[in-house]
Write a protein that holds these residues in place. Structure first.
Motif, mmCIF file in Angstrom:
data_model
loop_
_atom_site.group_PDB
_atom_site.id
_atom_site.type_symbol
_atom_site.label_atom_id
_atom_site.label_comp_id
_atom_site.label_asym_id
_atom_site.label_seq_id
_atom_site.Cartn_x
_atom_site.Cartn_y
_atom_site.Cartn_z
ATOM 1 N N GLY A 287 -40.429 16.523 58.574
ATOM 2 C CA GLY A 287 -39.578 17.696 58.802
ATOM 3 C C GLY A 287 -39.243 18.500 57.570
ATOM 4 N N VAL A 288 -39.190 17.849 56.396
ATOM 5 C CA VAL A 288 -38.839 18.582 55.168
ATOM 6 C C VAL A 288 -39.795 18.259 54.023
ATOM 7 N N ARG A 289 -40.958 17.678 54.368
ATOM 8 C CA ARG A 289 -41.951 17.277 53.364
ATOM 9 C C ARG A 289 -41.312 16.411 52.272
ATOM 10 N N ALA A 290 -40.636 15.367 52.688
ATOM 11 C CA ALA A 290 -40.122 14.390 51.730
ATOM 12 C C ALA A 290 -41.311 13.594 51.211
ATOM 13 N N ILE A 291 -41.611 13.737 49.933
ATOM 14 C CA ILE A 291 -42.852 13.177 49.384
ATOM 15 C C ILE A 291 -42.705 11.738 48.903
ATOM 16 N N ASP A 292 -41.479 11.189 48.913
ATOM 17 C CA ASP A 292 -41.274 9.862 48.346
ATOM 18 C C ASP A 292 -40.462 8.977 49.288
ATOM 19 N N VAL A 293 -40.930 8.873 50.536
ATOM 20 C CA VAL A 293 -40.280 7.988 51.503
ATOM 21 C C VAL A 293 -41.339 7.086 52.117
ATOM 22 N N ALA A 294 -40.886 5.964 52.653
ATOM 23 C CA ALA A 294 -41.777 5.013 53.318
ATOM 24 C C ALA A 294 -41.025 4.421 54.507
ATOM 25 N N PRO A 295 -41.332 4.882 55.735
ATOM 26 C CA PRO A 295 -40.608 4.378 56.910
ATOM 27 C C PRO A 295 -40.579 2.856 56.954
ATOM 28 N N ALA A 296 -39.380 2.310 57.013
ATOM 29 C CA ALA A 296 -39.188 0.864 56.895
ATOM 30 C C ALA A 296 -39.678 0.126 58.133
ATOM 31 N N ARG A 297 -40.227 -1.055 57.907
ATOM 32 C CA ARG A 297 -40.623 -1.986 58.968
ATOM 33 C C ARG A 297 -41.569 -1.317 59.983
ATOM 34 N N ASP A 298 -42.506 -0.546 59.457
ATOM 35 C CA ASP A 298 -43.481 0.124 60.314
ATOM 36 C C ASP A 298 -44.646 -0.835 60.563
ATOM 37 N N VAL A 299 -44.882 -1.145 61.823
ATOM 38 C CA VAL A 299 -45.883 -2.155 62.185
ATOM 39 C C VAL A 299 -47.290 -1.711 61.780
ATOM 40 N N ALA A 300 -47.597 -0.426 61.970
ATOM 41 C CA ALA A 300 -48.930 0.059 61.614
ATOM 42 C C ALA A 300 -49.154 -0.005 60.109
ATOM 43 N N LEU A 301 -48.134 0.305 59.331
ATOM 44 C CA LEU A 301 -48.256 0.203 57.880
ATOM 45 C C LEU A 301 -48.528 -1.227 57.447
#
Length: 340
Positions: A287-301
């Protein structure tokens, strides 16, 4: 000169050169089109003055720093495309969007291998030309520095180097607004992308606005439901836990201001009932092009990380991704694409 300096340019010449490079036309061309639109003039080469039965078709050349992973964007958008709103055919992408003065339809060939990307935009109001170009750039992450990002990630996370070599220039697939990104993030909690798309399609079937006939094409004929109306009518289309439906209603009826700094936005989102780290980071990334985030506990990741021998559990994955800062979002995109 006043506009050029107000926009931060050192000279009017620099402003004109940058404007022409980004939009594909000089400012005088856009001013003339706007003047004709207000005066009711018609120009076969530039499209007709918009009316309820008419529309303008304009083009632009979107400057892009290469390499550019158009295939990755096309695949991402195709997987989430709501019928009638968005369509991908090969590497040609189309999307209906809301603009300040009315609807518009963007068409971009993501497969062009050299030079700028050609944009064709159909508008209900010529005044939305610059806004349409800006939205296209936002959705396609065209202001990224792929050489710097790829080089930084290859050093920080050597396990990603083969992925980066195979898929250079990965981009963050944007959203027209933070509110729309939140809609997808909340609906998508703990379900598949296909299930989320099915529900958002049902919501759009319920209350998506049809495009004027002059803007519609074979595959694009309506706008996505507005996040606020999706919130108001969640009981009619959302098929999930009641607590999540209440989160949709509360957050989408009053989303945070997207112009705030990312850390402040994240804190505000996490303070909302039903919004956890995964939802906040996914919405901020898109939504705001946050370039330094990592969605937590993402199964696909995690699945991608295990396949690469990068991490075996969520704690280890979080530690490894922290090394990718300040480009964690691009590391995430590489892993998501690898999983797909």
């Amino acid at each position: 000169g006043t506009i050029a300096h107000a926009a931060g340019f050192g000279s009017e010449r620099q402003f004109h050169e940058t404007f022409t490079r980004i939009y594909g036309h000089s400012p005088s061309v856009v001013r003339e089109r706007l003047r004709r639109g207000r005066a009711g003039e018609r120009s076969p080469a530039e499209g007709a003055t918009p009316s309820p039965a008419d529309a303008a078709m304009l083009t632009a050349q979107l400057s892009v720093r290469r390499p550019f992973d158009g295939q990755g964007l096309a695949t991402w958008f195709a997987t989430r495309a709501v019928p009638g709103v968005e369509h991908v055919e090969g590497l040609r992408w189309s999307r209906a969007v809301r603009l300040p003065h009315g609807p518009g339809v963007l068409h971009v060939d993501l497969g062009v291998e050299h030079g700028p990307l050609p944009l064709t935009v159909h508008l209900g109001d010529l005044r939305d030309y610059a806004a349409a170009v800006a939205v296209a750039r936002q959705l396609l992450d065209l202001d990224a520095d792929p050489l710097g990002i790829d080089a930084g990630l290859s050093v920080a996370m050597p396990a990603l180097a083969p992925l980066i070599q195979a898929r250079p220039g990965v981009r963050i697939p944007g959203s027209p607004s933070l509110a729309e990104a939140l809609l997808w993030a909340i609906v998508g909690q703990q379900i598949t992308t296909a299930q989320a798309r099915t529900m958002i399609t049902a919501a759009t079937d319920l209350a998506g606005a049809e495009l004027p006939a002059a803007l519609a094409t074979e595959h694009i004929h309506r706008l996505l439901i507005t996040p606020s109306e999706a919130a108001e009518r969640a009981g009619e289309w959302f098929r999930g836990p009641g607590a999540r439906r209440r989160t949709l209603g509360a957050v989408l009826a009053d989303p945070p201001a997207a112009h705030l700094p990312v850390p402040e936005l994240r804190d505000q989102l996490l303070a909302r009932p039903g919004i956890g780290p995964w939802t906040a980071d996914y919405a901020l990334l898109r939504g705001v092009r946050a370039i330094d985030v990592a969605p937590a506990r993402d199964v696909a990741l995690l699945a991608a990380a295990r396949a690469l021998g990068l991490a075996e559990d969520f704690a280890a994955l979080d530690t490894r991704l922290r090394a990718a800062s300040p480009w964690r979002s691009y590391a995430v995109m590489q892993l998501w694409h690898h999983r797909d």
